[in-house]
Each structure stands twice: as structure tokens, then as C-alpha cells.
Write a protein that holds these residues in place. Sequence first.
Motif, PDB file in Angstrom:
ATOM      1  N   THR A  30      43.570  53.764  56.879  1.00 50.40           N
ATOM      2  CA  THR A  30      44.193  53.531  55.578  1.00 50.40           C
ATOM      3  C   THR A  30      44.539  52.062  55.397  1.00 50.40           C
ATOM      4  O   THR A  30      44.279  51.469  54.339  1.00 50.40           O
ATOM      5  N   ALA A  31      45.116  51.465  56.433  1.00 51.02           N
ATOM      6  CA  ALA A  31      45.495  50.050  56.350  1.00 51.02           C
ATOM      7  C   ALA A  31      44.272  49.163  56.147  1.00 51.02           C
ATOM      8  O   ALA A  31      44.309  48.199  55.371  1.00 51.02           O
ATOM      9  N   THR A  32      43.178  49.480  56.819  1.00 51.84           N
ATOM     10  CA  THR A  32      41.957  48.694  56.675  1.00 51.84           C
ATOM     11  C   THR A  32      41.405  48.787  55.256  1.00 51.84           C
ATOM     12  O   THR A  32      41.018  47.783  54.654  1.00 51.84           O
ATOM     13  N   ALA A  33      41.380  50.004  54.705  1.00 47.25           N
ATOM     14  CA  ALA A  33      40.867  50.197  53.351  1.00 47.25           C
ATOM     15  C   ALA A  33      41.718  49.447  52.329  1.00 47.25           C
ATOM     16  O   ALA A  33      41.190  48.787  51.422  1.00 47.25           O
ATOM     17  N   VAL A  34      43.042  49.534  52.474  1.00 50.03           N
ATOM     18  CA  VAL A  34      43.935  48.845  51.540  1.00 50.03           C
ATOM     19  C   VAL A  34      43.773  47.332  51.665  1.00 50.03           C
ATOM     20  O   VAL A  34      43.703  46.613  50.655  1.00 50.03           O
ATOM     21  N   ARG A  35      43.707  46.842  52.894  1.00 54.18           N
ATOM     22  CA  ARG A  35      43.580  45.393  53.099  1.00 54.18           C
ATOM     23  C   ARG A  35      42.279  44.860  52.515  1.00 54.18           C
ATOM     24  O   ARG A  35      42.263  43.814  51.855  1.00 54.18           O
ATOM     25  N   LEU A  36      41.181  45.567  52.735  1.00 56.93           N
ATOM     26  CA  LEU A  36      39.904  45.122  52.190  1.00 56.93           C
ATOM     27  C   LEU A  36      39.925  45.116  50.663  1.00 56.93           C
ATOM     28  O   LEU A  36      39.418  44.189  50.020  1.00 56.93           O
ATOM     29  N   THR A  37      40.515  46.156  50.079  1.00 54.56           N
ATOM     30  CA  THR A  37      40.584  46.236  48.617  1.00 54.56           C
ATOM     31  C   THR A  37      41.374  45.070  48.040  1.00 54.56           C
ATOM     32  O   THR A  37      40.946  44.424  47.071  1.00 54.56           O
ATOM     33  N   VAL A  38      42.527  44.783  48.648  1.00 56.11           N
ATOM     34  CA  VAL A  38      43.369  43.686  48.164  1.00 56.11           C
ATOM     35  C   VAL A  38      42.658  42.344  48.344  1.00 56.11           C
ATOM     36  O   VAL A  38      42.666  41.491  47.447  1.00 56.11           O
ATOM     37  N   GLN A  39      42.031  42.143  49.495  1.00 55.39           N
ATOM     38  CA  GLN A  39      41.353  40.874  49.758  1.00 55.39           C
ATOM     39  C   GLN A  39      40.206  40.646  48.786  1.00 55.39           C
ATOM     40  O   GLN A  39      40.033  39.537  48.254  1.00 55.39           O
ATOM     41  N   VAL A  40      39.401  41.670  48.551  1.00 58.50           N
ATOM     42  CA  VAL A  40      38.282  41.524  47.616  1.00 58.50           C
ATOM     43  C   VAL A  40      38.801  41.225  46.213  1.00 58.50           C
ATOM     44  O   VAL A  40      38.277  40.339  45.515  1.00 58.50           O
ATOM     45  N   ALA A 130      29.208  48.121  55.252  1.00 56.59           N
ATOM     46  CA  ALA A 130      28.264  48.866  54.423  1.00 56.59           C
ATOM     47  C   ALA A 130      28.993  49.638  53.325  1.00 56.59           C
ATOM     48  O   ALA A 130      28.557  49.638  52.159  1.00 56.59           O
ATOM     49  N   ALA A 131      30.097  50.290  53.695  1.00 58.64           N
ATOM     50  CA  ALA A 131      30.871  51.037  52.695  1.00 58.64           C
ATOM     51  C   ALA A 131      31.446  50.092  51.643  1.00 58.64           C
ATOM     52  O   ALA A 131      31.375  50.367  50.437  1.00 58.64           O
ATOM     53  N   GLY A 132      32.001  48.967  52.091  1.00 56.62           N
ATOM     54  CA  GLY A 132      32.567  48.002  51.158  1.00 56.62           C
ATOM     55  C   GLY A 132      31.502  47.403  50.253  1.00 56.62           C
ATOM     56  O   GLY A 132      31.751  47.165  49.059  1.00 56.62           O
ATOM     57  N   TYR A 133      30.324  47.149  50.806  1.00 55.40           N
ATOM     58  CA  TYR A 133      29.228  46.585  50.010  1.00 55.40           C
ATOM     59  C   TYR A 133      28.838  47.530  48.884  1.00 55.40           C
ATOM     60  O   TYR A 133      28.674  47.106  47.726  1.00 55.40           O
ATOM     61  N   LEU A 134      28.684  48.810  49.197  1.00 57.56           N
ATOM     62  CA  LEU A 134      28.289  49.777  48.175  1.00 57.56           C
ATOM     63  C   LEU A 134      29.354  49.900  47.093  1.00 57.56           C
ATOM     64  O   LEU A 134      29.030  49.989  45.892  1.00 57.56           O
ATOM     65  N   VAL A 135      30.622  49.898  47.481  1.00 55.27           N
ATOM     66  CA  VAL A 135      31.705  49.999  46.495  1.00 55.27           C
ATOM     67  C   VAL A 135      31.728  48.763  45.602  1.00 55.27           C
ATOM     68  O   VAL A 135      31.868  48.865  44.378  1.00 55.27           O
ATOM     69  N   ALA A 138      28.880  48.855  43.154  1.00 54.44           N
ATOM     70  CA  ALA A 138      29.138  49.824  42.091  1.00 54.44           C
ATOM     71  C   ALA A 138      30.191  49.314  41.109  1.00 54.44           C
ATOM     72  O   ALA A 138      30.126  49.606  39.911  1.00 54.44           O
ATOM     73  N   ALA A 139      31.163  48.526  41.624  1.00 57.37           N
ATOM     74  CA  ALA A 139      32.228  47.994  40.773  1.00 57.37           C
ATOM     75  C   ALA A 139      31.788  46.769  39.987  1.00 57.37           C
ATOM     76  O   ALA A 139      32.522  46.290  39.118  1.00 57.37           O
ATOM     77  N   GLY A 140      30.613  46.236  40.303  1.00 57.38           N
ATOM     78  CA  GLY A 140      30.094  45.097  39.569  1.00 57.38           C
ATOM     79  C   GLY A 140      30.658  43.752  39.976  1.00 57.38           C
ATOM     80  O   GLY A 140      30.477  42.764  39.251  1.00 57.38           O
ATOM     81  N   VAL A 141      31.325  43.683  41.131  1.00 54.89           N
ATOM     82  CA  VAL A 141      31.880  42.405  41.584  1.00 54.89           C
ATOM     83  C   VAL A 141      30.960  41.712  42.579  1.00 54.89           C
ATOM     84  O   VAL A 141      31.253  40.601  43.026  1.00 54.89           O
ATOM     85  N   LEU A 142      29.852  42.354  42.922  1.00 56.86           N
ATOM     86  CA  LEU A 142      28.920  41.774  43.878  1.00 56.86           C
ATOM     87  C   LEU A 142      27.507  41.868  43.311  1.00 56.86           C
ATOM     88  O   LEU A 142      27.012  42.973  43.060  1.00 56.86           O
TER      89      LEU A 142
END
Length: 273
Positions: A30-40, A130-135, A138-142
Motif C-alpha cells: 500500500t505504501a509503495t502504491a501511494v508513494r508512486l502515485t504521489v511522486q508521479v 510495468a504496472a505503473g507504466y500501464l497506469v 492509460a491516464a495519458g501522462v506518459l
Amino acid sequence: MAAPAEVPHRPWRTVWITPLGELLSPPRLTATAVRLTVQVFLVVCLWRGLYAQTDGAVAGLDREQAVGYAVLAVLAIRIRELDRHGGRDTVQQHLHHGTIVYWFLRPIPPRRYHALRALGEQLYGFAWVAAGYLVCRAAGVLPPPASAGAGAAFLAGVVLGQLVLYRVMLLTDLLCFWTLRDGAALRIVQFAQNLLSGAFAPLWFFPEWFRTMSAFLPFQATLNTPLSLYIGRIPLSEAPHALLVQAAWVAGLAVLSRWLWHRAALRVVSQGG
């Protein structure tokens, strides 16, 4: 009385130590997912805000290229953020407690054990990337890679870059056999790695003398090269040369680290029974 069955020796299982340790700790996921989301989110806001004050390209990068580079850098850094120190399995910790001798007494050589642990960490980190790349796509930020060829060169560059990074960090670990502690050296190498690899900002934004200096060091081969291939800052015609430079760093650092492993083994002394 029948002899006890011999337990098969399967050193490849060492690869799964880190992934299983992480997957069995839901709070870490959970912490990793939240941190990656905030950083991106923050880097996207930062680079879009910077380009809002300019027209066109800066240092050869337009806004989409700069944002794509920054997002990929955030994802790539995730691969190297696993904390083996918390698992008490770093070279420094084993040297401090004297348990490093067991690395040299096991059926599996210490060099292979260290590499298998690192491989497990890399595979786990790549799953997050890989998971972060796909998200992010899909979100249009990459944005997508500059071309199909650039995408293939990027994947090859990522693998070679991680091999270079592993060898650099391995050399830092091996310093412990002569210094006993490498905390200060590790912090210096980590800062140099983030700065000179382009993790903080693309190297194209730095002065010419800085880029020239970094070209003689292995750090930019770990991150700047594959990311520049992805966004098209390094044209596809120059990709073979860029990948060859990465491969040369891998080969040179592998020879040096193998020699240091041999020298380190000569310094380990086992006493008692």
C-alpha cells in the motif's frame, strides 16, 4: 534404518526471498502504491508548470518528452528503493557481526548468492514499473515511445542499465571488506547516481562540461540512456552505439567486481568450530 532423504540444493530459490518478503507485508504494498502515485502526480505538475512559461522545446525536449522522461525516471527509481538493510542481509551488517563467513561456507558461492538476491529485487521492482507504466499510459501522462524501434531499444537499454547499476552498487558493497563500513560511501554513490544518471533532471538540461564529465562515468548508462531512447532524444540511428557503451560498462565492471570478490575471499578468516 533408512537414511534421511537428501534435501535437493536449489539455489535459484534465493531469487524469491525479497519478493515473498514484500508480498507478505500488505502495508508495504500500500505504501509503495501511494508513494508512486504521489511522486508521479508531483513530477507531472512540476514539468508541466515549468513548460507553461516557455514556448516550444528546451534543451531539445518538448513538454511531452520532458514529462515522459520524468515519469519514467520516477518509475525506474522504484527498482532501486528496496531496503535490504531492514532484512539484515547487507554486506556491511554481515561484516559487522562476523556472519559474512557463512556466505563463504554455504554450498552456493557468495558472488552467486549476492547476484540472485539482486535478481529477485530487480524482478519485483520491474513488476511495479510495468504496472505503473500501464497506469500512466492509460491516464495519458506518459506518451508512447518515439517509435517501435525506440521502444525495443529502450527495453534493451533498461536491462543493460540495471546491470550497470548492479555492478556499481556491488563495488560499493565490496568496499566493506577493506573499510568495514560503507555508509558514507553508499550515500555518496547514491547521490552521484541520482544526479549523474539524470534521475533528478535530464542531463540535456545541464551545461556542456557537466555532460562531458558524466560521459566518462557509468552512471548515465543506468538511466539517462534508456530514457533518452524512449522519448527519442537519442535518435534510433545512434541506438546501437548507446547500447554498446552500456554493454562495455557492464563487461568492464563485471571484470573488476569478480577480481574484488576474489580479493575479498582472501580477507575472510574462519576461527573456531
